[in-house]
Design a protein around this motif. Structure first.
Motif, PDB file in Angstrom:
ATOM      1  N   MET A   1       0.872  -1.092  -0.114  1.00 59.77           N
ATOM      2  CA  MET A   1       0.153   0.018   0.142  1.00 59.77           C
ATOM      3  C   MET A   1       0.849   1.129  -0.080  1.00 59.77           C
ATOM      4  O   MET A   1       1.775   1.291   0.485  1.00 59.77           O
ATOM      5  N   LYS A   2       0.591   2.321  -0.869  1.00 58.61           N
ATOM      6  CA  LYS A   2       1.309   3.394  -1.021  1.00 58.61           C
ATOM      7  C   LYS A   2       1.130   4.194   0.123  1.00 58.61           C
ATOM      8  O   LYS A   2      -0.153   4.280   0.609  1.00 58.61           O
ATOM      9  N   ARG A   3       1.946   5.128   0.674  1.00 57.67           N
ATOM     10  CA  ARG A   3       1.771   5.913   1.684  1.00 57.67           C
ATOM     11  C   ARG A   3       1.943   7.364   1.472  1.00 57.67           C
ATOM     12  O   ARG A   3       2.968   7.658   0.950  1.00 57.67           O
ATOM     13  N   ILE A   4       1.165   8.117   2.009  1.00 57.52           N
ATOM     14  CA  ILE A   4       1.189   9.724   1.410  1.00 57.52           C
ATOM     15  C   ILE A   4       1.143  10.582   2.761  1.00 57.52           C
ATOM     16  O   ILE A   4       0.219  10.119   3.372  1.00 57.52           O
ATOM     17  N   PHE A  21      -7.541  10.272  -1.510  1.00 58.81           N
ATOM     18  CA  PHE A  21      -6.485   9.312  -1.509  1.00 58.81           C
ATOM     19  C   PHE A  21      -6.664   7.982  -0.868  1.00 58.81           C
ATOM     20  O   PHE A  21      -6.280   7.076  -1.122  1.00 58.81           O
ATOM     21  N   TYR A  26      -4.687   4.410  -0.782  1.00 60.90           N
ATOM     22  CA  TYR A  26      -3.395   4.761  -0.082  1.00 60.90           C
ATOM     23  C   TYR A  26      -3.535   4.855   1.382  1.00 60.90           C
ATOM     24  O   TYR A  26      -4.696   4.985   2.047  1.00 60.90           O
ATOM     25  N   HIS A  27      -2.514   4.657   2.170  1.00 63.97           N
ATOM     26  CA  HIS A  27      -2.419   4.832   3.729  1.00 63.97           C
ATOM     27  C   HIS A  27      -2.130   6.473   3.924  1.00 63.97           C
ATOM     28  O   HIS A  27      -1.051   6.896   3.248  1.00 63.97           O
ATOM     29  N   ASN A  50      -6.540   3.092   7.635  1.00 61.37           N
ATOM     30  CA  ASN A  50      -5.602   3.644   6.843  1.00 61.37           C
ATOM     31  C   ASN A  50      -5.241   4.922   6.857  1.00 61.37           C
ATOM     32  O   ASN A  50      -4.925   5.837   5.969  1.00 61.37           O
ATOM     33  N   ASP A  69       5.766   7.448   0.223  1.00 63.03           N
ATOM     34  CA  ASP A  69       5.771   7.443  -1.445  1.00 63.03           C
ATOM     35  C   ASP A  69       5.838   8.929  -1.735  1.00 63.03           C
ATOM     36  O   ASP A  69       6.155   9.365  -2.928  1.00 63.03           O
TER      37      ASP A  69
END
Length: 328
Positions: A1-4, A21, A26-27, A50, A69
């Motif tokens: 999972m992409k983290r933003i 997001f 996304y997380h 998340n 990310d």
């Protein structure tokens, strides 16, 4: 999972970006010092596995554990009332805050998108405004603290891109509106709706011939999302090109609210831009983006949202106190 990481997460636009997001899988790590943001805007996310929230001021050192990310830097006062009350903090979040987040992006090897503004064009001498226009800004005027903070923010971001090879994106945001705006923050739409809800006459500054172009928040968020995931590092205008005079817009508000207020006129504030209209050719060609929500539809949704606010929320919107944050 992409983290933003999304700074300014409890603000109007930041909170909608958190929603977007999370919906996209996304997380999301939200960060806000709550000077102008409000936890009510993101409280619906607190039970989501998340979503994490950090109560932090990005002008101080920023540490986020683990992989990262993407970063969206949306921490900044954005309304005239706010940045005139807290000018030093406005300058610091655009300079020190941006520097800290660029450093974090470099450390994490993350792509960063910074929120610039149409205010970098100042009181424009060309119309509509294209991304290659350098602007007409009074550096020492009352609006200069916001305009120059954003112009510096763009400069340091491009320096990190060219010198360090950092993946950067710059969005120039034009007037955006929708649910979760704070009433009476000095921006046109909440100011007019707030007056309408209280049965007050609508205040137009100058003769009302100045223009604005209003973009509904869902369209704005979609444009930002597409820009982040694009391969384009130069600034891009995201806004609605349908221009209207402030006087005509005040008349639209009276019709929308079904009230019979008069329109009264006051002196135009210093350096208030006379024209605002984005040229979105670049966004159309590179992102395949253009607004989908027309003003009548978006304004009805926005007005219906404001009508649901309680008396307490209306008072909070009017009288939020920034005094303890002001540095002299």
């Amino acid at each position: 999972m992409k983290r933003i990481l999304i700074t300014g997460a409890a603000g109007f636009l930041g909170s909608h970006l958190c929603d977007k997001f999370i919906q996209e899988g996304y997380h999301v790590l939200g960060m806000d010092n709550l000077i102008t943001g409000d936890l009510k805007n993101i409280e619906h996310l607190f039970g989501n596995k998340n979503f994490e929230f950090y109560h932090h001021d990005v002008t101080k050192f920023v540490h986020v554990p683990g992989q990262l990310d993407y970063i969206l830097h949306f921490a900044s006062p954005a309304s005239p009332i706010d940045y005139l009350k807290i000018p030093i903090q406005t300058l610091k979040v655009g300079s020190l805050g941006t520097h800290n987040l660029l450093g974090l992006a470099k450390q994490k090897e993350a792509r960063i998108l910074i929120a610039s503004t149409s205010e970098v064009y100042g009181d424009p001498l060309i119309h509509p405004q294209t991304e290659d226009y350098y602007g007409n800004v009074n550096t020492i005027g009352p609006r200069g603290v916001y305009d120059e903070a954003k112009r510096f923010q763009e400069s340091i971001t491009m320096a990190y891109h060219t010198f360090h090879g950092l993946e950067t994106r710059i969005v120039r945001i034009f007037n955006t509106y929708g649910p979760r705006m704070r009433l009476n923050d000095g921006r046109v739409i909440p100011a007019f709706i707030g007056q309408a809800l209280r049965g007050e006459d609508l205040t137009v500054f100058g003769d009302g011939s100045q223009t604005r172009s209003f973009c509904y928040v869902d369209d704005q968020v979609e444009g930002i999302y597409r820009l982040l995931l694009s391969n384009y590092a130069q600034p891009i205008n995201i806004g609605n090109p349908h221009e209207i005079t402030i006087l005509a817009f005040a008349e639209e508000i009276i019709k929308l609210t079904g009230t019979n207020q008069k329109i009264i006129f006051k002196d135009l504030p210093k350096d208030d831009p006379m024209q605002r209209q984005p040229d979105i050719t670049r966004a159309k060609e590179l992102l395949g983006w253009e607004p989908q929500v027309n003003r009548a539809e978006g304004m009805k949704i926005t007005y219906d949202y404001f009508k649901t606010l309680t008396e307490e929320e209306l008072r909070y919107s009017e009288h939020k106190d920034f005094s303890k944050y002001i540095q002299k």
